[in-house]
Design a protein around this motif. Structure first.
Motif, short mmCIF file in Angstrom:
data_model
loop_
_atom_site.label_atom_id
_atom_site.label_comp_id
_atom_site.label_asym_id
_atom_site.label_seq_id
_atom_site.Cartn_x
_atom_site.Cartn_y
_atom_site.Cartn_z
N SER A 4 41.29 36.91 29.71
CA SER A 4 41.80 36.44 28.49
C SER A 4 41.54 37.59 27.51
CB SER A 4 41.23 35.36 28.02
OG SER A 4 39.83 35.49 27.57
N LEU A 5 40.44 38.36 27.66
CA LEU A 5 39.95 39.46 26.85
C LEU A 5 40.37 40.89 27.37
CD1 LEU A 5 38.23 40.07 24.28
CD2 LEU A 5 36.43 40.18 25.67
N LEU A 6 39.86 41.28 28.43
CA LEU A 6 40.24 42.63 28.55
C LEU A 6 41.38 43.30 28.96
CD1 LEU A 6 37.47 42.95 31.61
CD2 LEU A 6 37.34 43.50 29.11
N PRO A 7 42.66 42.36 29.17
CA PRO A 7 44.08 42.79 29.34
C PRO A 7 44.42 43.61 28.06
CG PRO A 7 44.22 40.79 30.35
CD PRO A 7 42.68 40.87 29.71
N GLN A 8 43.95 43.11 27.02
CA GLN A 8 44.49 43.85 25.49
C GLN A 8 44.13 45.29 25.58
OE1 GLN A 8 43.14 41.80 22.23
NE2 GLN A 8 41.42 41.01 23.31
N PHE A 9 43.06 45.72 26.42
CA PHE A 9 42.31 46.94 26.31
C PHE A 9 42.96 47.69 27.39
CE2 PHE A 9 39.17 44.20 24.22
CZ PHE A 9 39.37 44.94 22.90
N ILE A 10 43.76 47.31 28.15
CA ILE A 10 44.51 48.09 29.23
C ILE A 10 45.60 48.62 29.06
CG2 ILE A 10 44.95 47.85 31.86
CD1 ILE A 10 42.60 45.91 32.11
N ASP A 11 46.02 49.66 29.29
CA ASP A 11 47.25 50.43 29.12
C ASP A 11 47.86 51.18 30.45
OD1 ASP A 11 49.28 51.64 28.16
OD2 ASP A 11 48.27 53.19 26.94
N PRO A 12 48.59 50.46 30.94
CA PRO A 12 49.16 50.95 32.36
C PRO A 12 49.49 52.53 32.51
CG PRO A 12 50.09 48.90 31.79
CD PRO A 12 49.42 49.35 30.59
N ALA A 13 49.86 52.89 31.15
CA ALA A 13 50.12 54.23 31.11
C ALA A 13 48.93 55.32 31.40
CB ALA A 13 50.95 54.81 29.69
N HIS A 14 47.80 54.66 31.44
CA HIS A 14 46.48 55.44 31.43
C HIS A 14 45.81 55.56 32.83
CE1 HIS A 14 46.55 55.26 26.83
NE2 HIS A 14 46.04 56.58 27.12
N GLY A 15 46.70 55.00 33.65
CA GLY A 15 46.23 54.96 35.14
C GLY A 15 46.30 53.66 35.61
N SER A 16 45.26 53.35 36.80
CA SER A 16 45.42 52.32 37.58
C SER A 16 44.83 51.00 36.57
CB SER A 16 44.49 52.45 38.62
OG SER A 16 44.17 51.17 39.20
N VAL A 17 45.54 49.84 36.64
CA VAL A 17 45.20 48.88 35.95
C VAL A 17 44.12 48.27 36.67
CG1 VAL A 17 45.88 46.53 35.11
CG2 VAL A 17 47.61 48.24 35.18
N LEU A 18 43.81 48.33 37.87
CA LEU A 18 42.75 47.80 38.62
C LEU A 18 41.39 48.52 38.29
CD1 LEU A 18 41.37 45.74 40.45
CD2 LEU A 18 42.09 47.45 42.08
N GLY A 19 41.52 49.87 38.25
CA GLY A 19 40.46 50.67 38.06
C GLY A 19 40.10 50.45 36.20
N GLN A 20 40.91 50.35 35.39
CA GLN A 20 40.51 50.24 34.32
C GLN A 20 39.97 48.80 34.07
OE1 GLN A 20 43.48 50.92 31.22
NE2 GLN A 20 44.94 51.96 32.94
N LEU A 22 38.04 47.10 36.32
CA LEU A 22 37.05 47.16 36.83
C LEU A 22 35.87 47.89 35.93
CD1 LEU A 22 37.70 48.00 40.66
CD2 LEU A 22 36.68 45.79 39.52
N ALA A 23 36.47 49.03 35.29
CA ALA A 23 35.53 50.21 34.41
C ALA A 23 34.97 49.16 33.34
CB ALA A 23 36.08 51.25 33.90
N LEU A 24 36.08 48.33 32.61
CA LEU A 24 35.85 47.58 31.46
C LEU A 24 34.73 46.39 31.70
CD1 LEU A 24 39.25 47.37 29.70
CD2 LEU A 24 37.20 48.60 28.85
N GLY A 25 35.14 45.83 32.96
CA GLY A 25 34.13 44.69 33.36
C GLY A 25 33.01 45.31 33.55
N MET A 26 32.70 46.23 34.31
CA MET A 26 31.28 46.83 34.69
C MET A 26 30.64 47.19 33.48
SD MET A 26 30.79 46.30 37.68
CE MET A 26 29.12 47.28 37.82
N THR A 27 31.23 47.84 32.43
CA THR A 27 30.76 47.95 31.25
C THR A 27 30.08 46.83 30.53
OG1 THR A 27 32.27 50.04 30.94
CG2 THR A 27 31.15 49.17 28.96
N GLN A 28 30.78 46.12 30.44
CA GLN A 28 30.49 44.69 29.81
C GLN A 28 29.37 44.08 30.59
OE1 GLN A 28 30.69 41.17 30.83
NE2 GLN A 28 29.97 40.76 28.72
N ILE A 29 29.21 44.14 31.75
CA ILE A 29 28.27 43.74 32.65
C ILE A 29 26.80 44.51 32.28
CG2 ILE A 29 27.32 43.33 34.79
CD1 ILE A 29 30.12 42.53 35.86
N VAL A 30 27.04 45.95 32.30
CA VAL A 30 25.91 46.69 32.23
C VAL A 30 25.33 46.32 30.63
CG1 VAL A 30 25.21 49.18 31.94
CG2 VAL A 30 26.59 48.36 33.87
N ILE A 31 26.12 46.24 29.63
CA ILE A 31 25.71 46.16 28.58
C ILE A 31 25.06 44.58 28.30
CG2 ILE A 31 26.47 45.80 25.93
CD1 ILE A 31 28.36 47.80 26.49
#
Length: 81
Positions: A4-20, A22-31
């Motif tokens: 519900s939260l992360l899709p609003q920060f993902i832009d398909p024009a900036h590359g792989s949706v899966l990669g974005q 995972l990057a956002l999810g891992m950032t949240q987990i590390v923080i």
């Protein structure tokens, strides 16, 4: 939360949706891990401080009792209105 939260920060024009995702999810987990570790360390420090000073425990108990008594009085007086 991630669905519900992360899709609003993902832009398909900036590359792989899966990669974005995972990057956002891992950032949240590390923080979250860092914040929770800090909370644990601070709680341990406070526990050590209180263990060495029994007077603080007595003061803490009295303060908790006064706060709970004040809340009980407030609830009792609000019920009459």
């Amino acid at each position: 939360m991630y669905l519900s939260l992360l899709p609003q920060f993902i832009d398909p024009a900036h590359g792989s949706v899966l990669g974005q995702s995972l990057a956002l999810g891992m950032t949240q987990i590390v923080i979250s891990l860092a914040v929770n570790a800090l909370i644990v360390l601070m709680a341990g420090s406070i526990a050590s401080f209180l263990e060495l000073r029994p007077m603080w425990i007595t003061v803490q108990r009295w303060l908790k009792g006064m706060v709970l008594a004040a809340l009980a009085v407030r609830v009792a007086t609000e019920a009459r209105r």
